[in-house]
Design a protein around this motif. Structure first.
Motif, PDB file in Angstrom:
ATOM      1  N   PHE A  22       0.866  -1.166  -0.123  1.00  0.00           N
ATOM      2  CA  PHE A  22      -0.144   0.014   0.031  1.00  0.00           C
ATOM      3  C   PHE A  22       0.834   1.275  -0.049  1.00  0.00           C
ATOM      4  O   PHE A  22       1.481   1.554   1.124  1.00  0.00           O
ATOM      5  CB  PHE A  22      -0.959   0.098   1.286  1.00  0.00           C
ATOM      6  N   HIS A  69       1.135   4.561   0.208  1.00  0.00           N
ATOM      7  CA  HIS A  69       1.001   5.820   0.705  1.00  0.00           C
ATOM      8  C   HIS A  69       1.574   5.227   2.263  1.00  0.00           C
ATOM      9  O   HIS A  69       2.020   6.106   3.101  1.00  0.00           O
ATOM     10  CB  HIS A  69      -0.447   6.216   1.062  1.00  0.00           C
ATOM     11  N   ASP A  70       1.279   4.020   2.613  1.00  0.00           N
ATOM     12  CA  ASP A  70       1.755   3.491   3.866  1.00  0.00           C
ATOM     13  C   ASP A  70       3.233   3.299   3.874  1.00  0.00           C
ATOM     14  O   ASP A  70       3.574   3.106   4.926  1.00  0.00           O
ATOM     15  CB  ASP A  70       0.952   2.418   4.388  1.00  0.00           C
ATOM     16  N   ARG A  71       3.641   2.933   2.680  1.00  0.00           N
ATOM     17  CA  ARG A  71       5.183   2.205   2.690  1.00  0.00           C
ATOM     18  C   ARG A  71       6.147   2.922   1.891  1.00  0.00           C
ATOM     19  O   ARG A  71       6.730   1.996   1.127  1.00  0.00           O
ATOM     20  CB  ARG A  71       4.831   0.807   2.490  1.00  0.00           C
TER      21      ARG A  71
END
Lengths: 230, 202
Positions: free
Chosen positions: A209, A211-213
């Motif tokens: 994902f 935006h998270d990573r």
């Protein structure tokens, strides 16, 4: 009560095997080395949606973060995505705005839009981008369009303004035909790759994902030998 | 400085909750907050389907995140069903005796890093012992309807917040979803002036 063999397989053996296999990196490293020997660049396929504020954060960040690496950023817009019959889909779309606002603050980006954007209002952007050739100009357009959508405006989406932006970044008119078909193609590829929602980055056999990573995507490229230049 | 309430919604079936646990329980050491542990029934036991793709991605992503955080991950034993409920009931008892931190960290580590079957008495007893809990009251907790009502109330409270997943933190009405949003929560706690002074030995 003792667990049955089937129960043990489902609860212990299979998930533990998935975890153990996920740590095997040599095939991807060998593949990456072979690509480099053949003069081919690394690839990051980024499946994103214009109506998704977290996609805006991911595209803007990755376009910057991948500079200086011998890696192609392939921007794959989609419209339809998500878990089938997900009862929380509206809640997730609304929460994504709060979440993107926080993520943006980490890098000095300020979200201006406070309400979800209907997917159909920006589907034309996905169709233009999906039908165009990948490259730095298309990346610049996506970054500029997502900035305008999520960081510089809050009202209705004016198609004409984005047409002007397209001319500015790529020259000429946006693609007129084949866009919807190209978006469906991206959606099929995203399903084949396994991600079920946006923004999702496929990096040589692993997906994140995005935006998270963001930092982990960079670490994956480092691990495969596509490090940032000086 | 008076401590402010910080709710921590947690599921024993969620490996992301496991990753969040140690950092969540350490927050009161650095901020003036009362961490209120609220165990909830797993999403898949609340009628929400979890597609296979999501399950596989979660295991792979947690493996990467665990490595980044320096936490063990795998072998695992999925506690869905009785195992998850039993841990929730014992965690309510642990709250009553002031050992919820020890129990939650022990049980979640057992499930996600040691493949302990917490649906069995032997497995649950082992993680209780490691948390410093006597087995007899833990076994009694498994049959206590008042504790079950507390678990159901926590689960309903998460739904009332309009949220679906875990781990979730709620501070002053603001909700933070995910082990990877603890840094944003901490920024909010600092903005609220809740960071505690750091003491260094002379």
């Amino acid at each position: 009560m003792a667990s049955s063999p089937a129960d043990l397989l489902a609860r212990r053996v299979a998930p533990s095997a998935v975890i153990a296999l996920s740590r095997v990196t040599w095939p991807a490293r060998l593949g990456a080395a072979a690509r480099r020997r053949l003069g081919r660049r690394g690839r990051v396929e980024l499946f994103f949606a214009f109506d998704d504020p977290c996609s805006a954060i991911a595209v803007i960040d990755l376009a910057q973060r991948l500079r200086g690496r011998d890696v192609r950023l392939l921007l794959m817009p989609v419209v339809r995505r998500g878990i089938k019959d997900d009862p929380a889909v509206d809640l997730k779309r609304r929460y994504a705005i709060d979440d993107a606002r926080r993520l943006g603050r980490r890098t000095g980006l300020e979200l201006t839009r406070r309400e979800p954007l209907p997917a159909q209002d920006v589907a034309f952007l996905a169709e233009w981008v999906a039908a165009a050739a990948q490259g730095p100009a298309l990346t610049r357009f996506c970054v500029a369009a997502l900035r305008r959508l999520w960081l510089e405006s809050a009202g209705p989406v004016e198609r004409a303004g984005y047409g002007a932006l397209w001319r500015e970044q790529l020259g000429g008119r946006p693609p007129g035909r084949g866009g919807a078909r190209a978006v469906r193609r991206n959606e099929r590829l995203m399903r084949r790759r396994r991600p079920y929602d946006t923004p999702a980055a496929w990096v040589h056999g692993q997906w994140f994902f995005a935006h998270d990573r963001l930092a982990q995507i960079a670490a994956r490229l480092d691990e495969l030998g596509w490090t940032a230049g000086p | 400085m008076s401590a402010q309430r910080l709710d921590f919604f947690f599921s024993f079936r969620s490996p992301y909750s496991y990753l969040a646990g140690p950092r969540a329980f350490a927050l009161p050491e650095r901020y003036a907050v009362d961490l209120v542990f609220r165990g909830v029934i797993p999403m898949a036991m609340r009628g929400q389907s979890v597609p296979r793709e999501k399950g596989l991605h979660t295991l792979r992503d947690v493996a990467r995140e665990a490595r980044r955080l320096g936490m063990p991950f795998g072998p695992v034993h999925d506690p869905i069903g009785d195992g998850a409920i039993r841990c929730l009931l014992v965690s309510e008892h642990a709250i009553d005796v002031g050992r919820e931190r020890e129990f939650v960290l022990s049980a979640s580590r057992g499930i996600w890093a040691e493949a302990v079957d917490v649906a069995s008495d032997a497995g649950l007893r082992a993680v209780c012992a490691r948390a410093g809990l006597d087995w007899a009251p833990c076994a009694a907790a498994l049959e206590d309807p008042a504790l079950r009502a507390r678990v159901d109330a926590n689960t309903a409270a998460l739904a009332d917040l309009g949220h679906w997943g875990v781990p979730v933190f709620v501070f002053a009405g603001e909700l933070f979803w995910g082990q990877d949003r603890i840094e944003d929560l901490e920024a909010t706690l600092r903005d609220a002036g809740l960071d505690l002074p750091t003491w260094t030995a002379e």
